[in-house]
Structures are given as structure tokens and as C-alpha cells.
Design a protein around this motif. Structure first.
Motif: not given
Ligand code: SF4
Ligand code: SF4
Ligand code: SF4
Lengths: 319, 152
Positions: A284-285, A288, A291-292, B61, B111
Motif C-alpha cells: 500500500e505504501n 504511489m 504509479i508515480g 518503480t 490498494q
């Protein structure tokens, strides 16, 4: 979908059960999560719910083909409960609910606490999130279900579930049609909160049959409020509201759950009652960041571009 | 300074990330324990679903940042390389797009406040896995044909 919702509305209005909060139908029609509250001070351990669960869901139970495919490597063992379908003192593919009993002394008083145990239907369920195959998923009404048509029985859901709830039966399911000896090993089974009954406007069998009205079903926020009220009146304790980041099964007990946890029999098919942090917290952390990242990458390219252009301009001037 | 990789899709760091993503992605299936990899001393972690899931997020990421950074730079010089892209290159680019799309949606699905229906979840999971497999096949085909992303 709308038909089943309408039916749900009518059905619940007709039941008149005290175990259904009046707002349940509306909440369900809004696609809100439903939760159940279990008042453990009321449960007498009669086992009617366990029997009702077995009867109601019998048509969903596995009917394995035997002999099972030979497994490679040979250390992979099939799980077979088909000859032990009557076992009702733990979770099995043929027993999705059982009663745990704790005999405890708390603040000088003796208690026998009976605890109906099954899947808690987590709000952000790791069993579903981490299933690589889409077989386990959460529905809008909060039910976490394993699709027996596509589950391969790898048991990852069981491993990542903090209570190791789902149970495997070999010799059934899609793996028989794919690579039966090399991948998969059956289908995982657990409480599906009687999803078909909910769609038809009925309450889960275990709730309906209980002579003590131990369980109440309703919209989660109302169930949580009710649980807090009950706990306050009882001077009791709550389990399931915050566990694993929040579940849709809220237990209220006059005895603290860490005391109960020590007193119950635990092991395979017999889940604990200790406190559980959110299994999905790290994901959950990190979400972002993932996605970012595309935006950040593009922005970085743009910014270096701008600085390069201005440097070039500066360079032109200097020349 | 001629260290710039030829395309968005190359470079040592890029390949390392892709390998890491493939590995941690495969670790999402319960196979490393079954097939003894987790029994090799030092490889026990390959059977840790949560650890590999988080590593997959971290690697994704970094890779997404690299891809979109280079894409941004590529877009600033339009027309330069587009004609140079090989047929296999285009195929792989489309597969990458699908892989990234399903991957990001899968992250969203995990999420707590975002909900996808069970049907969409199957589509995403099978899609992500399927794109990974066909990307591997396309890369293999490219190797066999001796075709990279760009014409020489
Ligand atoms: S039917 Fe009710 S009282 Fe009986 S064991 Fe189940 S929850 Fe407890
Ligand atoms: S209790 Fe376990 S099986 Fe049930 S929803 Fe939560 S993680 Fe999944
Ligand atoms: S909700 Fe239905 S499936 Fe779940 S324990 Fe109760 S009777 Fe069984």
C-alpha cells in the motif's frame, strides 16, 4: 446484478430477522461492504451453524477424480479430504466453519467461550491480491471468494493468509486439464459467505440457523459501531476490526483475545486469535511510487531537457 | 561520452531490471519451492511471496522511471528513430505497453480503497502473465532473426 439486488432487498425485508440490520439491503444495493458481528458471549457451541454450512454448501464441495495424477517432483503430495468429509473440528475443503472452544479464567471468573471460525473476509485480502491467477477475488459486497473453476490449488492463498484459512482438495479443478503432474494440485476451499444466498436475498445459512442469534449482518460501518457499543456494554474486547488492516468479521468477547488465543487449540485448519498487522501495508505504501514512476520519469526528461536547452543557450551566448 | 544506450529498451541496468522483474514475477507462482530452488542454500527467500512481491514493486518503480525518462527524451527529438524501429521492435513495444498497463492496474487493485470486479481481476492477472510470456517469446524470436528494436 440489479435483479439480484432487488431480490436481496425484498428478501431481507421479508426475513424480519433480528440478525439483519435494517439498512443492509440498501447498503448492498449501493455495493457497500457487508460485515458480520459475532457476539461470543451468546454462542453456546451447539454446532447448528457448522451443520447448516455443510448442508447449504454441499453442492459446492469437491468431487475429486481418483486416482490423483502422479505428481512431480514426488515430494508434492496431494491433499485428500474426500474420505474425511465428516471432520468438523477444523477447517477442511468440506468444512468451512467450525467451533473453537476456550475454557478460561478471567478476572476471577470462569468462562467457556465458543468461537465460530471461518474466513474473515478481509477488506484488502492478501489471498486475493497475491493470487497470481485471478482465482481469488473480492466482490463489491465484501465477500472474498475463490473461483473453483480456475483455482489451480497452488495454496499460495493459504500461505499468505495470516490465518491460513483456505484448504486444498486434490483431484479437482482446472489443473487436471493443464499440466496435472507439474503445476497445481487441486482447488482451495473456504467460506464464501453463502454468496448465492446473499444474491437471492437470503442471509448466510450459519446466521439464519443460529438459535442464539450470535451473528448479525449489515453494512460494515454500522456493524463496527454496533460492535463497539456491545463491547462497551459488556466491558468486552473486539477482534477483526483492525486485524490484517480490517476484516468484515468482527468478534466481540467478554474475555481478551490474547487470553483466548492461549486457550484454544491451534494448528493446521485451526486458526489463531493473535493480533495481525496489515499484510498489505508495504504494498500500500509502495503503490504511489510505482504509479508515480512514469510521471516522474517523463518530468525528469522534460526538466533535463529544459536545463540542457538553457545551458545550450548559455553556451551560444558564451561563444 | 557515448555511453547512451541506443534505445529506450536497452542498456545493462535495463536488462538487469527486466531479469529481476521476470524472476520476482515468476516467484509469484508457487513453483520455486516445488522445484527445489528454495532448497538451495541462500535461495530460501525465493519462496517468500511477500518479499518477492515487494521486490517486484520496487524493480517496477525503477524500470518505469527509466522507460518513461528515456521515452520523454525520445519524444523531444521526434522523428529521429521512429522509422528505424523494426517490426519485431513494434511488436515488443506493444507488448511492453500491455505489460505496463496491466501491471499498474494490478497495483491499483491491491490498494484498499480501489475495487475491481472479480472478472476484471482475472483479465488483469491473465493479461499480465500472458504479456510477460509473449514478451519472452518475441525477444527470443528477435534474437533468432537477429533483429533488435532498431534497424542497424
Ligand atoms: S449456531 Fe449459534 S450458538 Fe450454535 S455454535 Fe453456531 S454460532 Fe454458536
Ligand atoms: S481471512 Fe484469509 S482467506 Fe479469508 S479473506 Fe482474509 S486472507 Fe483471505
Ligand atoms: S457464511 Fe455460509 S459459507 Fe460462510 S461459514 Fe456461514 S454458512 Fe458457511
Amino acid at each position: 446484478m440489479s435483479i439480484s439486488r432487488r431480490k436481496f432487498l425484498q428478501g431481507l425485508a421479508a426475513t424480519g430477522l433480528t440478525t439483519v440490520l435494517p439498512s443492509t439491503a440498501k447498503a448492498a444495493s449501493r455495493g457497500e461492504e457487508l460485515a458480520t458481528l459475532l457476539d461470543l458471549s451468546k454462542c453456546i457451541g451447539c454446532g447448528a451453524c457448522v451443520e447448516a454450512c455443510k448442508e447449504t454448501n454441499a453442492h459446492k464441495f469437491p468431487r475429486p477424480k481418483k486416482p490423483f495424477p502422479k505428481m512431480y517432483p514426488s515430494r508434492v503430495k496431494p491433499s485428500d479430504w474426500s474420505d474425511k468429509q465428516d471432520v468438523d473440528d477444523r477447517l477442511t475443503p468440506y468444512n468451512w466453519l467450525y467451533i473453537q472452544t476456550a475454557y478460561v479464567t478471567w478476572q476471577g471468573e470462569e468462562y467457556e467461550i465458543n468461537i465460530p471460525r471461518r474466513c474473515l473476509h478481509c477488506q484488502n485480502p492478501p489471498c486475493a491480491n497475491l493470487c497470481p491467477w485471478g482465482a481469488a477475488a473480492k466482490q463489491a459486497n465484501g465477500i472474498v471468494r475463490i473461483n473453483d473453476k480456475i483455482c489451480l490449488g497452488g495454496a499460495k492463498c493459504k500461505k499468505v493468509c495470516p490465518w491460513h484459512i483456505p484448504e486444498r482438495q486434490s483431484g479437482v479443478g482446472l489443473y487436471l486439464k493443464l499440466l496435472p503432474s507439474f503445476a497445481g494440485n487441486g482447488v482451495m476451499y473456504k467460506c464464501d459467505r453463502c454468496f448465492g444466498r446473499i444474491n437471492q436475498g437470503l442471509v448466510p445459512a450459519c446466521i439464519e440457523v443460529c438459535p442464539q442469534d450470535v451473528q448479525t449482518i449489515g453494512p460494515r460501518d454500522e456493524i463496527v459501531a454496533k460492535a463497539h457499543k456491545l463491547a462497551k456494554e459488556m466491558g468486552g474486547y473486539i477482534y477483526g476490526e483492525k486485524e490484517n488492516g480490517g476484516t468484515n468479521t468482527i468478534y466481540v468477547s467478554p474475555v481478551p483475545f490474547d487470553v483466548l488465543d492461549k486457550a484454544i487449540e491451534k494448528g493446521p485448519g485451526r486458526p489463531h486469535l493473535s493480533s495481525v498487522p496489515n499484510s498489505m501495508a508495504k504494498e500500500e505504501n509502495l503503490a504511489m511510487a510505482v504509479i508515480g514512476a512514469p510521471v516522474a520519469g517523463l518530468a525528469a526528461a522534460l526538466l533535463t531537457g529544459i536545463s540542457k536547452v538553457s545551458q545550450d543557450k548559455q553556451g551560444d551566448k558564451d561563444e | 561520452m557515448n555511453k547512451q544506450p541506443k534505445t529506450i529498451w536497452s542498456g545493462r541496468l535495463f536488462n538487469f531490471m527486466v531479469f529481476g522483474l521476470m524472476f520476482t514475477g515468476m516467484a509469484q507462482m508457487p513453483i520455486f519451492k516445488r522445484y527445489y530452488l528454495a532448497d538451495v542454500p541462500g535461495f530460501g527467500w525465493t519462496a517468500d511471496f511477500y518479499l518477492n512481491h515487494i521486490l517486484h514493486y520496487i524493480l517496477a518503480t525503477i524500470l518505469l522511471f527509466i522507460i518513461f525518462y528515456r521515452l520523454g527524451k525520445f519524444l523531444r527529438q521526434p522523428g529521429r528513430e521512429i522509422e528505424l524501429i523494426t517490426p519485431i521492435g513494434w511488436v515488443k513495444i506493444f507488448i511492453w505497453a500491455g505489460l505496463i498497463f496491466t501491471g499498474i492496474l494490478r497495483v491499483l487493485k491491491n490498494q484498499p480503497n480501489i475495487f475491481f470486479s472479480p472478472q476484471v481481476v482475472v483479465f488483469l492477472d491473465w493479461g499480465h502473465l500472458g504479456f510477460a510470456i509473449i514478451l519472452g517469446l518475441a525477444a527470443l524470436l528477435g534474437k533468432i532473426l537477429g533483429q533488435g528494436y532498431l534497424r542497424d
